[in-house]
Design an enzyme around this catalytic site. Structure first.
Site, PDB file in Angstrom:
ATOM      1  N   HIS A  56      10.838  -0.529   7.466  1.00 15.96           N
ATOM      2  CA  HIS A  56      10.099  -0.847   6.091  1.00 15.96           C
ATOM      3  C   HIS A  56       8.762  -0.997   6.129  1.00 15.96           C
ATOM      4  O   HIS A  56       8.139  -1.828   6.658  1.00 15.96           O
ATOM      5  CB  HIS A  56      10.680  -2.101   5.825  1.00 15.96           C
ATOM      6  CG  HIS A  56      10.484  -2.659   4.404  1.00 15.96           C
ATOM      7  ND1 HIS A  56      11.471  -3.378   3.616  1.00 15.96           N
ATOM      8  CD2 HIS A  56       9.463  -2.486   3.524  1.00 15.96           C
ATOM      9  CE1 HIS A  56      10.954  -3.813   2.497  1.00 15.96           C
ATOM     10  NE2 HIS A  56       9.621  -3.075   2.430  1.00 15.96           N
ATOM     11  N   ARG A  60       1.902   4.829   1.604  1.00 14.34           N
ATOM     12  CA  ARG A  60       1.348   5.038   0.191  1.00 14.34           C
ATOM     13  C   ARG A  60       0.824   6.496  -0.035  1.00 14.34           C
ATOM     14  O   ARG A  60       0.050   6.624  -1.143  1.00 14.34           O
ATOM     15  CB  ARG A  60      -0.042   4.321   0.260  1.00 14.34           C
ATOM     16  CG  ARG A  60      -0.048   2.766   0.453  1.00 14.34           C
ATOM     17  CD  ARG A  60       0.712   1.910  -0.341  1.00 14.34           C
ATOM     18  NE  ARG A  60       0.629   0.373  -0.334  1.00 14.34           N
ATOM     19  CZ  ARG A  60       1.465  -0.413  -0.906  1.00 14.34           C
ATOM     20  NH1 ARG A  60       2.727  -0.038  -1.701  1.00 14.34           N
ATOM     21  NH2 ARG A  60       1.226  -1.600  -0.743  1.00 14.34           N
ATOM     22  N   ASN A  90       8.149   3.818  -2.932  1.00 11.79           N
ATOM     23  CA  ASN A  90       7.397   3.677  -4.160  1.00 11.79           C
ATOM     24  C   ASN A  90       6.022   4.257  -3.999  1.00 11.79           C
ATOM     25  O   ASN A  90       4.977   3.785  -3.856  1.00 11.79           O
ATOM     26  CB  ASN A  90       7.027   1.723  -4.474  1.00 11.79           C
ATOM     27  CG  ASN A  90       6.856   1.400  -3.123  1.00 11.79           C
ATOM     28  OD1 ASN A  90       6.877   1.887  -2.319  1.00 11.79           O
ATOM     29  ND2 ASN A  90       6.439   0.023  -3.270  1.00 11.79           N
ATOM     30  N   ASP A 299       7.323  -4.779   6.737  1.00 13.13           N
ATOM     31  CA  ASP A 299       6.922  -4.613   5.275  1.00 13.13           C
ATOM     32  C   ASP A 299       5.456  -4.374   5.123  1.00 13.13           C
ATOM     33  O   ASP A 299       4.976  -4.804   4.262  1.00 13.13           O
ATOM     34  CB  ASP A 299       7.512  -5.810   4.391  1.00 13.13           C
ATOM     35  CG  ASP A 299       7.311  -5.442   2.899  1.00 13.13           C
ATOM     36  OD1 ASP A 299       7.067  -4.389   2.595  1.00 13.13           O
ATOM     37  OD2 ASP A 299       7.728  -6.573   2.098  1.00 13.13           O
ATOM     38  N   HIS A 303      -3.325  -2.683   0.755  1.00 13.90           N
ATOM     39  CA  HIS A 303      -3.901  -2.712  -0.663  1.00 13.90           C
ATOM     40  C   HIS A 303      -5.337  -2.817  -0.141  1.00 13.90           C
ATOM     41  O   HIS A 303      -5.830  -3.063   1.080  1.00 13.90           O
ATOM     42  CB  HIS A 303      -3.523  -3.858  -1.330  1.00 13.90           C
ATOM     43  CG  HIS A 303      -2.104  -3.928  -1.885  1.00 13.90           C
ATOM     44  ND1 HIS A 303      -1.782  -2.915  -2.949  1.00 13.90           N
ATOM     45  CD2 HIS A 303      -1.352  -4.847  -1.688  1.00 13.90           C
ATOM     46  CE1 HIS A 303      -0.436  -3.429  -3.015  1.00 13.90           C
ATOM     47  NE2 HIS A 303       0.097  -4.525  -2.052  1.00 13.90           N
ATOM     48  N   GLY A 318       1.608  -8.205  -1.203  1.00 14.54           N
ATOM     49  CA  GLY A 318       1.600  -7.284   0.038  1.00 14.54           C
ATOM     50  C   GLY A 318       0.565  -7.387   1.163  1.00 14.54           C
ATOM     51  O   GLY A 318      -0.677  -7.659   0.822  1.00 14.54           O
TER      52      GLY A 318
END
Length: 423
Positions: A56, A60, A90, A299, A303, A318
């Site tokens: 996981h 990006r 995503n 996870d 950012h 995140g």
């Protein structure tokens, strides 16, 4: 590049043995070498472990390379001891068709320094309305996930499970009921109330899990739950396993080591699902110990600093974790007596590889995938030293044990922070 590690503490068959480890033509061997390597590492009392696998991560790219790239993300993973990761979908474009998936596969081929296996999305555009093109993507993906968004429609999830089962693939579910979020952004607990924040209730996580357990029982699908954080989720998964369902799950280091009494008014404490109560954390630790929780994943969700500097209410959700997971878990779980180092190897290597078929073997005669740690090294976590483009972690400043010195992935050196002798 052929290399030799002399007299290391090598993890084999559930225990450590003083031994030599060699890589010749990319292949791992234990014991005597019988050849002259190009590189020799004097290992003293350093520890050789199987290369970790994280099922996981958010790399990006494509679409959000200002946050992270496959190159920087896999370099960070290698520095953390990882030799294989599964990349979440995503992205832009969302990998909901083979055409869209190829945009990601091309960059993986050229820029990844470890094995990267992507996920295809469950639904077209991760919108939860129509099932994506599973058949075309199936040969190239670890499974199917709409991570970052829960599949709200029961019938869409049922259709996805049936199709995944027919293809021998796994559904990897982000379980979140949007109707229960109500604008929340941290756990609906004591800290939330005391500081007048908007809370996310635990039911928003465990109710979709309960729904999906019913669907798994109906469809026979292989099913994996992402980043569980609530005590009710642990109980539901424990019950499903006792019923014989093909279900596994993961949690993350921040849910095992933090609770909402430790929150600060800082975006580096904001992730989804949120850090929950002490009772939830204790249930997760119990789930780790009794086998209900199969594996630990980071996870890893980078950012920009600007996106994370807006406090708890305004920051994006995140945090990063690839470079800190093992030292945090070794310090917080193994040295504290919660579990053994062999248990941590199972959670970080054995279980994810077995469940997801990652071709990340740690065996003589196979491509070399291992990592070497100085378990005695003590230091404070400093985000400015990260290889990841992301810097936001709730563990900044924590004192930990265990520094990665070398990672070999697929027979090649992926990370090295070690003086070596050239022959």
């Amino acid at each position: 590049m052929d290399l030799l590690l002399k007299q290391a503490m090598v993890f084999r068959d559930g225990a450590f043995h003083r031994d030599c480890v060699s890589v010749r033509d990319g292949i791992l061997q234990f014991g005597g070498t019988g050849f002259v390597p190009e590189l020799v590492f004097s290992s003293n009392d350093l520890y050789v472990l199987p290369g970790f696998a994280d099922v996981h991560v958010h790399l990006r790219e494509p679409g959000f390379s200002y946050k992270e790239t496959i190159k920087t993300g896999t370099r960070a993973a290698a520095r953390g001891g990882y030799t294989a990761v599964c990349a979440m979908p995503n992205l832009n474009p969302v990998p909901d068709s083979l055409e869209h998936l190829r945009a990601q596969l091309g960059v993986i081929e050229t820029d990844a320094c470890i094995r990267v296996l992507p996920y295809g999305s469950i639904s077209v555009g991760e919108l939860g309305e129509a099932v994506a093109d599973f058949s075309a993507m199936s040969p190239y993906v670890a499974g199917f996930s709409d991570d970052g968004r829960g599949v709200q429609n029961r019938e869409v999830m049922r259709e996805a499970m049936l199709l995944a089962k027919s293809l021998g693939k796994i559904i990897v579910a982000h379980c979140e009921d949007n109707s229960l979020l109500r604008g929340g952004y941290i756990h609906d607990g004591d800290y939330c109330a005391a500081h007048r924040h908007k809370g996310i209730c635990s039911a928003s996580e465990w109710r979709p899990i309960a729904r999906d357990m019913e669907l798994v029982a109906e469809t026979g699908c292989s099913y994996h739950v992402c980043h569980i954080s609530a005590k009710e989720s642990v109980a539901l998964i424990r019950e499903a396993k006792r019923a014989g369902l093909d279900v596994t799950c993961e949690t993350a280091p921040h849910y095992l080591l933090l609770d909402d009494s430790m929150l600060q008014e800082d975006g580096r404490f904001k992730m989804n699902p949120p850090i929950r109560s002490r009772a939830d954390r204790e249930a997760l630790l119990e789930g780790i110990c009794d086998g209900t929780i199969d594996m630990i994943a980071t996870d890893h969700a980078p950012h920009t600093m600007e996106e994370k500097n807006r406090g708890l209410s305004g920051s994006l959700m995140g945090v990063v974790g690839l470079e800190t997971a093992f030292p945090l878990l070794y310090t917080g779980l193994v040295l504290s007596g919660v579990c053994r180092l062999s248990d941590l190897v199972r959670l970080l290597h054995d279980a994810p590889n077995r469940r997801f078929g990652l071709k990340n073997d740690y065996a003589a005669g196979q491509p070399a995938n291992f990592t070497v740690f100085d378990l005695g090294a003590q230091y404070r976590i400093d985000p400015d030293e990260f290889l990841s483009m992301g810097r936001s972690t709730p563990f900044a400043g924590w004192r930990v044990n265990g520094r990665c010195k070398l990672t070999v992935a697929g027979g090649n050196i992926a990370y090295c922070d070690w003086k070596q002798e050239r022959m």
